[in-house]
Design an enzyme around this catalytic site. Structure first.
Site, PDB file in Angstrom:
ATOM      1  CG  ASP A  92      38.121  62.566  34.124  1.00  9.00           C
ATOM      2  OD1 ASP A  92      38.728  62.547  35.223  1.00  9.00           O
ATOM      3  OD2 ASP A  92      38.716  62.587  33.036  1.00  9.00           O
TER       4      ASP A  92
ATOM      5  CG  ASP B 277      48.614  46.735  42.044  1.00  9.17           C
ATOM      6  OD1 ASP B 277      48.410  47.754  41.340  1.00  9.17           O
ATOM      7  OD2 ASP B 277      48.195  45.606  41.716  1.00  9.17           O
TER       8      ASP B 277
ATOM      9  CE  LYS C  57      51.165  46.575  25.995  1.00 10.27           C
ATOM     10  NZ  LYS C  57      50.390  46.264  24.765  1.00 10.27           N
TER      11      LYS C  57
ATOM     12  CG  ASP D 154      44.753  51.889  33.513  1.00  4.05           C
ATOM     13  OD1 ASP D 154      45.904  51.435  33.345  1.00  4.05           O
ATOM     14  OD2 ASP D 154      43.777  51.520  32.847  1.00  4.05           O
TER      15      ASP D 154
ATOM     16  CB  THR E 160      40.550  48.895  46.917  1.00  8.77           C
ATOM     17  OG1 THR E 160      41.667  48.516  46.104  1.00  8.77           O
ATOM     18  CG2 THR E 160      40.869  50.207  47.633  1.00  8.77           C
TER      19      THR E 160
ATOM     20  CD  GLU F 221      35.066  54.171  39.024  1.00  7.56           C
ATOM     21  OE1 GLU F 221      35.298  53.825  37.856  1.00  7.56           O
ATOM     22  OE2 GLU F 221      35.949  54.279  39.901  1.00  7.56           O
TER      23      GLU F 221
ATOM     24  CG  PHE G  67      40.624  47.668  41.426  1.00  6.64           C
ATOM     25  CD1 PHE G  67      40.456  47.007  40.218  1.00  6.64           C
ATOM     26  CD2 PHE G  67      39.671  48.583  41.810  1.00  6.64           C
ATOM     27  CE1 PHE G  67      39.359  47.262  39.405  1.00  6.64           C
ATOM     28  CE2 PHE G  67      38.568  48.853  41.014  1.00  6.64           C
ATOM     29  CZ  PHE G  67      38.417  48.180  39.807  1.00  6.64           C
ATOM     30  CD  GLU G  68      45.451  47.464  49.178  1.00  5.46           C
ATOM     31  OE1 GLU G  68      46.448  47.536  49.906  1.00  5.46           O
ATOM     32  OE2 GLU G  68      44.385  48.094  49.402  1.00  5.46           O
TER      33      GLU G  68
END
Length: 229
Positions: free
Chosen positions: A113, A172, A140, A136, A205, A86, A207-208
């Site tokens: 990374d 998602d 765009k 991420d 998670t 992370e 973020f989920e």
């Protein structure tokens, strides 16, 4: 002064660094316990058996976020070792705090990374799995090239997996899920399935949950290696 040019062939950064608060307890956890859990600095290939002190299968999680799912999965499956990578320090601190509080020993941490670790320090055929949960999405169109799941990444994963190893992605963002299926499915070394029902063994998670609250649809893309490079 202009920025130094990026060497040809260098993957674009697939994440955005974000600021986050570090509470006193997490700061203390990092200072006190990280040396015991941290992946040692490179260069050179990692000896995963030495890193964990056993010969259990090893999974690399790229982008462990705040570590809630990582911790739960490690507790549920102590026979699998996890390298959790992370880039955000608060996430490393949160996961480390959980590992210490619950006495979990089958996780090692990399503040950095995970793709770079996979490329430079993981031996071919060494991993039982690679997890990429909610990377991420770079929504765009002009930023799609920054998405982590690209053909070169899939080829790298295929090289680092042991026979029968798995690449498990979750997102998602539906257009990204479609890209994942297309890109991974184009590699003949993988057999791919996609499901909008979360596997029972993968916890939600943070973020989920945020994406679901916004009405997003979550897709799990699971690829099993059916042949070696």
């Amino acid at each position: 002064m202009s920025a130094s040019p990026v060497p040809a062939g260098t993957p674009l950064q697939s994440y955005k660094l974000r600021r986050g608060r570090m509470g006193v307890e997490r700061t203390e956890a990092l200072a006190t316990h990280l040396p015991r859990y941290a992946v040692p600095a490179g260069p050179g290939r990692l000896d995963l058996q030495h890193l964990f002190g056993d010969d259990h299968p090893v999974v690399l999680e790229i982008g462990s976020g705040m570590g809630d799912a990582t911790l739960a999965m490690a507790q549920a499956d102590p026979g699998t070792n996890v390298v959790a990578a992370e880039v955000h320090t608060p996430g490393i601190g949160a996961l480390l705090q959980g590992l210490v509080e619950h006495g979990v020993e089958n996780v090692r941490l990399l503040e950095g990374d995970g793709r770079e670790l996979l490329d430079a320090r993981i031996t071919p055929g060494a991993l039982a799995g690679v997890r990429v949960y909610f990377p991420d999405p770079w929504p765009k169109a002009r930023h799609h090239k920054r998405r982590l799941v690209q053909p070169d990444f899939v080829a790298l994963v295929a090289d680092r997996l042991a026979p029968g190893g798995t690449l498990h992605c979750a997102t998602d963002w539906e257009p990204y899920a479609e890209q994942m299926v297309e890109v991974i499915g184009a590699d003949p070394r993988f057999e791919v399935s996609a499901d909008r029902s979360r596997p029972a063994w993968r916890p939600q998670t943070r973020f989920e949950r945020r994406g679901l609250a916004l009405g997003h649809v979550v897709t799990d893309v699971l690829a099993t290696q059916v042949s070696r490079p």
